[in-house]
Write a protein that holds these residues in place. Structure first.
Motif, mmCIF file in Angstrom:
data_model
loop_
_atom_site.group_PDB
_atom_site.id
_atom_site.type_symbol
_atom_site.label_atom_id
_atom_site.label_comp_id
_atom_site.label_asym_id
_atom_site.label_seq_id
_atom_site.Cartn_x
_atom_site.Cartn_y
_atom_site.Cartn_z
ATOM 1 N N ARG A 160 0.501 -1.158 0.057
ATOM 2 C CA ARG A 160 0.068 -0.281 0.295
ATOM 3 C C ARG A 160 0.807 1.307 -0.349
ATOM 4 O O ARG A 160 0.860 2.468 0.954
ATOM 5 C CB ARG A 160 -0.400 0.247 0.651
ATOM 6 C CG ARG A 160 -1.507 -1.239 1.070
ATOM 7 C CD ARG A 160 -2.902 -1.129 1.900
ATOM 8 N NE ARG A 160 -3.445 -2.942 2.487
ATOM 9 C CZ ARG A 160 -4.058 -3.497 1.807
ATOM 10 N NH1 ARG A 160 -4.492 -2.734 0.630
ATOM 11 N NH2 ARG A 160 -5.017 -4.759 2.403
ATOM 12 N N ASN A 175 2.266 -1.523 -6.556
ATOM 13 C CA ASN A 175 1.142 -1.042 -7.613
ATOM 14 C C ASN A 175 0.856 -0.228 -8.631
ATOM 15 O O ASN A 175 0.068 -0.252 -9.431
ATOM 16 C CB ASN A 175 0.845 -0.373 -6.124
ATOM 17 C CG ASN A 175 0.486 -0.609 -5.059
ATOM 18 O OD1 ASN A 175 -0.042 -1.708 -4.614
ATOM 19 N ND2 ASN A 175 1.040 0.168 -3.989
ATOM 20 N N GLN A 195 -1.054 -1.498 -12.183
ATOM 21 C CA GLN A 195 -2.402 -0.623 -12.565
ATOM 22 C C GLN A 195 -1.840 -0.886 -13.794
ATOM 23 O O GLN A 195 -2.270 -0.402 -15.045
ATOM 24 C CB GLN A 195 -2.242 0.307 -11.959
ATOM 25 C CG GLN A 195 -3.334 1.568 -11.992
ATOM 26 C CD GLN A 195 -3.355 3.214 -11.467
ATOM 27 O OE1 GLN A 195 -2.708 3.476 -10.271
ATOM 28 N NE2 GLN A 195 -4.153 4.464 -11.884
ATOM 29 N N LYS A 251 -6.696 2.363 -9.338
ATOM 30 C CA LYS A 251 -6.191 2.187 -8.334
ATOM 31 C C LYS A 251 -5.351 1.051 -8.200
ATOM 32 O O LYS A 251 -6.268 -0.176 -8.565
ATOM 33 C CB LYS A 251 -6.681 2.605 -7.567
ATOM 34 C CG LYS A 251 -5.689 3.068 -5.713
ATOM 35 C CD LYS A 251 -6.105 3.715 -5.033
ATOM 36 C CE LYS A 251 -5.147 3.004 -3.063
ATOM 37 N NZ LYS A 251 -6.300 3.670 -1.818
ATOM 38 N N CYS A 252 -4.233 0.338 -8.237
ATOM 39 C CA CYS A 252 -3.939 -0.765 -7.121
ATOM 40 C C CYS A 252 -3.624 -1.183 -5.728
ATOM 41 O O CYS A 252 -2.202 -0.054 -5.535
ATOM 42 C CB CYS A 252 -3.327 -2.057 -8.782
ATOM 43 S SG CYS A 252 -3.798 -2.111 -9.826
ATOM 44 N N ASP A 253 -3.996 -2.025 -4.845
ATOM 45 C CA ASP A 253 -3.385 -2.138 -4.051
ATOM 46 C C ASP A 253 -2.644 -3.549 -3.405
ATOM 47 O O ASP A 253 -3.690 -4.501 -3.438
ATOM 48 C CB ASP A 253 -4.357 -1.857 -2.630
ATOM 49 C CG ASP A 253 -4.064 -0.365 -2.580
ATOM 50 O OD1 ASP A 253 -3.428 -0.045 -3.148
ATOM 51 O OD2 ASP A 253 -5.361 -0.414 -1.840
ATOM 52 N N THR A 271 -0.660 -6.958 -1.985
ATOM 53 C CA THR A 271 -0.506 -6.866 -0.519
ATOM 54 C C THR A 271 0.463 -7.325 0.068
ATOM 55 O O THR A 271 1.728 -6.835 -1.209
ATOM 56 C CB THR A 271 -0.982 -7.788 0.295
ATOM 57 O OG1 THR A 271 -0.780 -8.851 -0.465
ATOM 58 C CG2 THR A 271 -2.412 -7.448 0.694
ATOM 59 N N ALA A 295 -4.207 -8.996 -4.172
ATOM 60 C CA ALA A 295 -4.689 -7.463 -4.931
ATOM 61 C C ALA A 295 -5.643 -6.620 -5.015
ATOM 62 O O ALA A 295 -6.886 -7.005 -6.056
ATOM 63 C CB ALA A 295 -3.788 -7.147 -6.552
ATOM 64 N N LYS A 296 -6.576 -5.425 -5.093
ATOM 65 C CA LYS A 296 -7.653 -4.766 -5.428
ATOM 66 C C LYS A 296 -7.027 -3.568 -5.857
ATOM 67 O O LYS A 296 -6.334 -3.309 -5.643
ATOM 68 C CB LYS A 296 -8.204 -4.180 -3.667
ATOM 69 C CG LYS A 296 -8.484 -5.195 -2.575
ATOM 70 C CD LYS A 296 -8.861 -4.304 -1.247
ATOM 71 C CE LYS A 296 -9.003 -4.934 -0.056
ATOM 72 N NZ LYS A 296 -9.747 -4.623 0.990
#
Length: 122
Positions: A2, A12, A16, A40-42, A44, A50-51
């Motif tokens: 993050r 990240n 993306q 956006k990409c988060d 861990t 990845a969100k």
């Protein structure tokens, strides 16, 4: 990752960038809107998950259909990410519909309406 470290921020942004390219140029699912962007990409710290926040310009139905299309193409997307990004693990993807851009446009229109109405009365 993050954004806690320079490597996390790089992972990240790379995720993306590559995900945007895959969605735009390689996916042919008709459910996926042509007006889609990865906002956006988060990822861990352990690179397991990845969100991915997906923004769709259009109706709520377009957004829901796009997320469904991305969910069904998740295996292909992970395979392409593994080929493109040099990561120890390819993260499990979680697609989340991001309405922040749509909300910002709506608020901007409301502000313009209020300022326009105030200027007319003067």
């Amino acid at each position: 990752m993050r954004g806690r470290s320079p490597r996390g921020a790089r992972v990240n942004s790379d995720m993306q960038r590559v995900l945007s390219s895959i969605i735009q140029f390689e996916l042919k699912d008709p459910r996926i809107s042509s007006l889609v962007s990865v906002s956006k990409c988060d990822v861990t710290n352990d690179l397991k998950e990845a969100k991915c926040y997906i923004s769709v310009l259009g109706s709520d139905e377009d957004g829901e259909n796009t997320i469904k299309g991305l969910e069904s193409a998740k295996g292909f997307i992970r395979k392409r990410l593994a080929e493109t990004l040099n990561l120890r693990n390819t993260p499990e993807l979680h697609f989340i519909l991001d309405k922040s851009i749509e909300y910002g446009v709506m608020m901007s229109k409301k502000i313009d309406d209020i300022l326009g109405n105030n200027n007319e009365g003067e």
